[in-house]
Design a protein around this motif. Sequence first.
Motif, PDB file in Angstrom:
ATOM      1  N   VAL A 178     -83.965 -30.628  14.141  1.00  0.00           N
ATOM      2  CA  VAL A 178     -84.539 -31.709  13.479  1.00  0.00           C
ATOM      3  C   VAL A 178     -84.615 -32.332  13.025  1.00  0.00           C
ATOM      4  O   VAL A 178     -84.540 -32.008  12.022  1.00  0.00           O
ATOM      5  CB  VAL A 178     -86.515 -31.064  13.324  1.00  0.00           C
ATOM      6  N   VAL A 179     -84.676 -33.574  13.340  1.00  0.00           N
ATOM      7  CA  VAL A 179     -83.849 -35.076  13.141  1.00  0.00           C
ATOM      8  C   VAL A 179     -85.274 -36.055  12.900  1.00  0.00           C
ATOM      9  O   VAL A 179     -86.125 -36.292  13.356  1.00  0.00           O
ATOM     10  CB  VAL A 179     -83.072 -35.484  13.166  1.00  0.00           C
ATOM     11  N   PRO A 180     -85.950 -35.981  11.125  1.00  0.00           N
ATOM     12  CA  PRO A 180     -86.841 -37.339  11.100  1.00  0.00           C
ATOM     13  C   PRO A 180     -86.225 -38.195  10.733  1.00  0.00           C
ATOM     14  O   PRO A 180     -85.479 -38.929  10.396  1.00  0.00           O
ATOM     15  CB  PRO A 180     -87.288 -36.304   9.623  1.00  0.00           C
ATOM     16  N   ILE A 181     -86.974 -39.284  12.373  1.00  0.00           N
ATOM     17  CA  ILE A 181     -86.390 -40.678  12.324  1.00  0.00           C
ATOM     18  C   ILE A 181     -87.506 -41.462  11.451  1.00  0.00           C
ATOM     19  O   ILE A 181     -88.979 -40.943  12.026  1.00  0.00           O
ATOM     20  CB  ILE A 181     -85.589 -41.065  13.565  1.00  0.00           C
ATOM     21  N   SER A 182     -86.935 -42.531  11.688  1.00  0.00           N
ATOM     22  CA  SER A 182     -87.961 -43.828  12.125  1.00  0.00           C
ATOM     23  C   SER A 182     -87.649 -45.295  13.035  1.00  0.00           C
ATOM     24  O   SER A 182     -86.352 -45.587  12.563  1.00  0.00           O
ATOM     25  CB  SER A 182     -88.786 -44.281  11.479  1.00  0.00           C
ATOM     26  N   ALA A 183     -87.892 -44.958  14.127  1.00  0.00           N
ATOM     27  CA  ALA A 183     -86.663 -45.481  15.072  1.00  0.00           C
ATOM     28  C   ALA A 183     -86.516 -47.084  14.965  1.00  0.00           C
ATOM     29  O   ALA A 183     -85.726 -47.924  14.761  1.00  0.00           O
ATOM     30  CB  ALA A 183     -87.275 -45.754  17.023  1.00  0.00           C
ATOM     31  N   ALA A 184     -87.968 -47.377  14.678  1.00  0.00           N
ATOM     32  CA  ALA A 184     -88.069 -48.824  14.160  1.00  0.00           C
ATOM     33  C   ALA A 184     -87.723 -49.252  13.149  1.00  0.00           C
ATOM     34  O   ALA A 184     -86.823 -50.198  12.564  1.00  0.00           O
ATOM     35  CB  ALA A 184     -90.401 -49.565  14.830  1.00  0.00           C
ATOM     36  N   LYS A 185     -87.779 -48.156  12.463  1.00  0.00           N
ATOM     37  CA  LYS A 185     -86.646 -49.170  10.585  1.00  0.00           C
ATOM     38  C   LYS A 185     -85.464 -48.545  10.640  1.00  0.00           C
ATOM     39  O   LYS A 185     -84.625 -48.404   9.666  1.00  0.00           O
ATOM     40  CB  LYS A 185     -87.975 -48.149   9.498  1.00  0.00           C
ATOM     41  N   ASP A 186     -85.443 -47.961  12.362  1.00  0.00           N
ATOM     42  CA  ASP A 186     -83.882 -47.660  11.441  1.00  0.00           C
ATOM     43  C   ASP A 186     -83.366 -46.377  10.937  1.00  0.00           C
ATOM     44  O   ASP A 186     -82.257 -47.242   9.743  1.00  0.00           O
ATOM     45  CB  ASP A 186     -82.762 -49.011  11.220  1.00  0.00           C
ATOM     46  N   GLN A 187     -84.077 -45.985  10.415  1.00  0.00           N
ATOM     47  CA  GLN A 187     -84.303 -44.757   9.195  1.00  0.00           C
ATOM     48  C   GLN A 187     -83.250 -43.242  10.222  1.00  0.00           C
ATOM     49  O   GLN A 187     -84.383 -42.832  10.927  1.00  0.00           O
ATOM     50  CB  GLN A 187     -84.767 -43.790   8.696  1.00  0.00           C
ATOM     51  N   GLY A 188     -82.634 -42.934   9.486  1.00  0.00           N
ATOM     52  CA  GLY A 188     -82.621 -41.170  10.763  1.00  0.00           C
ATOM     53  C   GLY A 188     -81.895 -41.412  11.091  1.00  0.00           C
ATOM     54  O   GLY A 188     -81.444 -40.313  11.962  1.00  0.00           O
ATOM     55  N   VAL A 189     -81.896 -42.545  11.802  1.00  0.00           N
ATOM     56  CA  VAL A 189     -80.869 -42.630  13.666  1.00  0.00           C
ATOM     57  C   VAL A 189     -78.802 -42.037  13.499  1.00  0.00           C
ATOM     58  O   VAL A 189     -78.983 -41.977  14.389  1.00  0.00           O
ATOM     59  CB  VAL A 189     -81.061 -43.814  13.910  1.00  0.00           C
ATOM     60  N   ASP A 190     -78.831 -42.674  12.394  1.00  0.00           N
ATOM     61  CA  ASP A 190     -77.786 -41.894  11.931  1.00  0.00           C
ATOM     62  C   ASP A 190     -77.281 -40.587  12.073  1.00  0.00           C
ATOM     63  O   ASP A 190     -76.149 -39.982  12.536  1.00  0.00           O
ATOM     64  CB  ASP A 190     -76.439 -42.715  10.824  1.00  0.00           C
ATOM     65  N   GLU A 191     -77.898 -39.684  11.109  1.00  0.00           N
ATOM     66  CA  GLU A 191     -77.802 -38.450  11.172  1.00  0.00           C
ATOM     67  C   GLU A 191     -78.515 -38.044  12.346  1.00  0.00           C
ATOM     68  O   GLU A 191     -77.541 -37.121  12.621  1.00  0.00           O
ATOM     69  CB  GLU A 191     -78.876 -37.954  10.004  1.00  0.00           C
ATOM     70  N   LEU A 192     -79.262 -38.556  13.228  1.00  0.00           N
ATOM     71  CA  LEU A 192     -79.673 -38.340  14.770  1.00  0.00           C
ATOM     72  C   LEU A 192     -78.111 -38.033  15.328  1.00  0.00           C
ATOM     73  O   LEU A 192     -77.697 -37.176  16.391  1.00  0.00           O
ATOM     74  CB  LEU A 192     -80.213 -39.172  15.129  1.00  0.00           C
ATOM     75  N   VAL A 193     -77.357 -38.487  15.864  1.00  0.00           N
ATOM     76  CA  VAL A 193     -76.719 -39.545  16.296  1.00  0.00           C
ATOM     77  C   VAL A 193     -75.067 -38.146  15.997  1.00  0.00           C
ATOM     78  O   VAL A 193     -74.826 -37.476  16.755  1.00  0.00           O
ATOM     79  CB  VAL A 193     -75.744 -40.590  15.853  1.00  0.00           C
ATOM     80  N   ARG A 194     -75.028 -38.189  14.543  1.00  0.00           N
ATOM     81  CA  ARG A 194     -74.206 -36.615  13.430  1.00  0.00           C
ATOM     82  C   ARG A 194     -74.482 -35.629  14.644  1.00  0.00           C
ATOM     83  O   ARG A 194     -73.800 -34.742  14.376  1.00  0.00           O
ATOM     84  CB  ARG A 194     -73.838 -36.514  13.104  1.00  0.00           C
ATOM     85  N   HIS A 195     -76.119 -35.401  14.411  1.00  0.00           N
ATOM     86  CA  HIS A 195     -76.542 -34.012  15.314  1.00  0.00           C
ATOM     87  C   HIS A 195     -76.441 -34.018  16.695  1.00  0.00           C
ATOM     88  O   HIS A 195     -75.887 -32.752  16.939  1.00  0.00           O
ATOM     89  CB  HIS A 195     -77.602 -33.589  14.547  1.00  0.00           C
ATOM     90  N   ALA A 196     -76.924 -35.118  17.104  1.00  0.00           N
ATOM     91  CA  ALA A 196     -75.872 -34.896  18.423  1.00  0.00           C
ATOM     92  C   ALA A 196     -75.658 -34.713  19.365  1.00  0.00           C
ATOM     93  O   ALA A 196     -74.782 -34.185  19.867  1.00  0.00           O
ATOM     94  CB  ALA A 196     -77.144 -36.215  19.226  1.00  0.00           C
ATOM     95  N   LEU A 197     -74.346 -35.271  18.345  1.00  0.00           N
ATOM     96  CA  LEU A 197     -72.506 -35.343  18.745  1.00  0.00           C
ATOM     97  C   LEU A 197     -72.123 -33.200  18.658  1.00  0.00           C
ATOM     98  O   LEU A 197     -71.210 -33.324  18.815  1.00  0.00           O
ATOM     99  CB  LEU A 197     -71.628 -36.134  17.934  1.00  0.00           C
ATOM    100  N   HIS A 198     -72.948 -33.251  17.809  1.00  0.00           N
ATOM    101  CA  HIS A 198     -72.320 -32.049  16.752  1.00  0.00           C
ATOM    102  C   HIS A 198     -72.525 -30.519  17.759  1.00  0.00           C
ATOM    103  O   HIS A 198     -72.070 -29.597  18.315  1.00  0.00           O
ATOM    104  CB  HIS A 198     -72.866 -31.899  15.099  1.00  0.00           C
ATOM    105  N   ILE A 199     -73.791 -30.984  18.363  1.00  0.00           N
ATOM    106  CA  ILE A 199     -74.900 -29.646  19.327  1.00  0.00           C
ATOM    107  C   ILE A 199     -74.034 -29.946  20.544  1.00  0.00           C
ATOM    108  O   ILE A 199     -73.972 -29.357  21.353  1.00  0.00           O
ATOM    109  CB  ILE A 199     -76.032 -29.683  18.976  1.00  0.00           C
ATOM    110  N   ALA A 200     -73.845 -31.428  20.900  1.00  0.00           N
ATOM    111  CA  ALA A 200     -73.196 -31.126  21.962  1.00  0.00           C
ATOM    112  C   ALA A 200     -71.363 -30.788  22.335  1.00  0.00           C
ATOM    113  O   ALA A 200     -71.294 -30.535  23.452  1.00  0.00           O
ATOM    114  CB  ALA A 200     -72.987 -33.321  22.418  1.00  0.00           C
ATOM    115  N   ARG A 201     -70.790 -30.974  21.467  1.00  0.00           N
ATOM    116  CA  ARG A 201     -69.639 -31.041  21.454  1.00  0.00           C
ATOM    117  C   ARG A 201     -69.124 -29.472  21.480  1.00  0.00           C
ATOM    118  O   ARG A 201     -69.007 -28.708  22.173  1.00  0.00           O
ATOM    119  CB  ARG A 201     -68.747 -31.787  19.883  1.00  0.00           C
TER     120      ARG A 201
END
Length: 782
Positions: free
Chosen positions: A252-275
């Motif tokens: 679970v990654v806390p983000i704020s899409a509008a403020k571009d917070q946590g989005v990089d971390e979200l991407v790292r997690h997403a790539l990781h679980i997908a890979r």
Amino acid sequence: MKLCELKPGQSARVLAVGGEGALRQHFLDMGVIPGAELSLVKLAPMGDPMELRIHGYELTLRLADAEKIRVELLESARIDEKGSSARKPSDHPGLGEEGKFHPKGTGDPLPEGTELSFALVGNQNSGKTTLFNQLTGSNQHVGNFPGVTVDRKDGVIRGHRDTSITDLPGIYSMSPYSSEELVSRDFVLHSKPKAIINIVDATNIERNLYLTMQLLEMDLPMVVALNMMDELTGNGGTVDVNAMEAMLGVPVVPISAAKDQGVDELVRHALHIARYQERPLRQDFCSADEHGGAVHRALHAVGHLIEDHAARAELPLRFAASKLLEGDSLISEQLRLDQNEKEMLEHIVLQMENERGLDRGAAMAEMRFAYIEKVCGRCVVKPHESREHRRSRKIDRVLTGRYTAIPMFIAIMALVFFLTFFLIGPVLQDLLARGIADLGGLTERAMQAGGVNPAIQSLVLDGIFQGVGSVVSFLPLIVILFLFLSLLEDSGYIARVAFVMDKLLRKIGLSGRSIVPMLIGFGCTVPAVMSTRTLPSDRDRRMTILLTPFMSCTAKLPIYSFFVAAFFPRRGWLIITGLYVLGILAGVLAALLYKKTLFRGEAVPFVMELPNYRLPSARNVLQLLWEKAKDFLQRAFSVILIATIVVWFLQSFSFRFDLVTDSRDSILARLAGLLAPLFRPVGLGDWRIVTSLISGFMAKESVVSVMKILFAGQSLTAALGTLTAASLLVFSLLYTPCVAAIASIRRELGGKWALYVVLWQCVLAWFAALAVRLVGMLLGWG
Ligand code: GDP
Ligand code: MG
């Protein structure tokens, strides 16, 4: 008592949810389940529908639907916002600590170079578009899902070229309730994305997690993006992300899409679980010690029963079992159970319903919400009442208030129209038109200097520059109109408009949401048709598109003002207003007809969320404008270009393929002459009138200019007569929309419907014009 008897301000607990089928399932999915507590916020200004607050969000419901829901009155005035005890937030451990779900250095990653495909799934208004734009930048393209007109956006995650991400339509559950839900479900089931990114609105977490629970059953790698964290923390709320991960079994990654917070971390997690193809650690949220474990036992029994069928049908087992238990007939078909197994299934369901005291749908929804409540109780510190919500309530007091709602709506729409069509639009349109004209002049000089063949010159100048130019000059109008509309939509106002107008539109077989495309239709049919994309059901979308041509567009205004000035100078305004009203009346009649014939059945039930008012992000708005402009220009240079060339050809050549000098000899005039007898009964049999009407198919504005050329030197008043002018006005009001509009209808509904619109509008216009003529003759005019 029934839910529809509740008074504003009163609170109640749901006892039973009646009704049947998909609609009932939708109620359940939206959280209207036995035991849920709700309060009635207000009724719409016309008395229907109602606005409820349930599970911490606002929901609209028609009274007729609320009649099927039994509730008991609660004493306490407010049931809501029971902020849980303060808990210390803990830091999120980064990329699952290089594999919190997966020890470092082990595992079996997908081979290097495999494309990692993601599906972005979430509720409406959870910030999906915002996140998608953040993730992809400008690397995206828009299309349709095959076979249905539901928007599809694909893109590549910025900086990761071996990825693809698909923005699925906003949905509330995986029930096949609307075409959007079916599209999303089929996409996840059959296109097999490598992982799901589930976006969850943290300020509305209970209802959002309901979809999450169903997505977990898909048995695909998944990461939860907990969005709007800025709003949650800004109001004193927090989420214990680690505890939530443990309870849901996915990162679970806390983000704020509008403020571009946590989005990089979200991407790292997403790539990781997908890979590493890390699937959810758990999908089993039923528990043996809840209500005697009836649901738990039933689910597992069904699971065992259908294990082999699910494998054969390539359906995730747990998902198939849940859907069977809910009574989903599509899944039941795909599983191909034999008679024996079907009976066993029914026995299991019956047993569960008896033990649990709830029917199958309600029991399943209740089980999910019970777990969600556990998760929220343990992991979420709720803010008391968010600033955003307080602000929304204040705004709503005016915008959906009993006496202010409709005047405000009219004022806002009038302002939008005024700004678009009178203040900003024409200036830009003028500039663009002048630019095109200058370019045309330049081209003309260049061609003359180069000694280009006069036919080609005429094609380029009279055909392409005139035709495509006149269409392209609409671009500023469309862009500005969409700018305002997307501001209204993203801010949450359009949902309120639908709430306020629903009762009115329901009478003609539509729901409140259709009001907006129809209003835009008074500006221009092209953006009106484009804006029907936001409508939630295919039936409503089609019917709305077919009705927009009845709303008289601004391009017809020159026709009206020209003829009114010439023939009815003293009652001008009255007649123009009358024409607009006539168009609306004809539209209403057509709608009633459609309701009885082509589009039988109900408009989508009006179970809709009213999100908090939010400031739209500039990025989303710009992105949307860019898309619309691109879309429009692409069309202008394909369909419309071809149509223009064809018309130019017909207009400029005689049947012997000589360039004509007298417009009377052109193929178009000859054809118009052939068509003229058709128009004689309605008094429009003059070939010049027919020719100008045909040219109006290119752009309505040209009706007047062509007529002026063809009648050069004659007095129109003498040549036509009052009655002919009246028929002509009514005919122009109703006959086929211009090519640009037809092209967009074709894009939304396909060629058959586009042709249908052309023919149907012409036939209607013909009869209306005939009626005018007959009445006029009876009254002894002309
Ligand atoms: P969608 O319907 O799921 O596509 O949602 P949108 O992306 O259109 O977002 C809905 C509204 O929420 C818009 O007005 C956004 O500006 C706003 N929004 C999106 N993400 C955030 C966020 O992280 N924080 C805040 N405060 N607002 C957000
Ligand atoms: Mg969106």
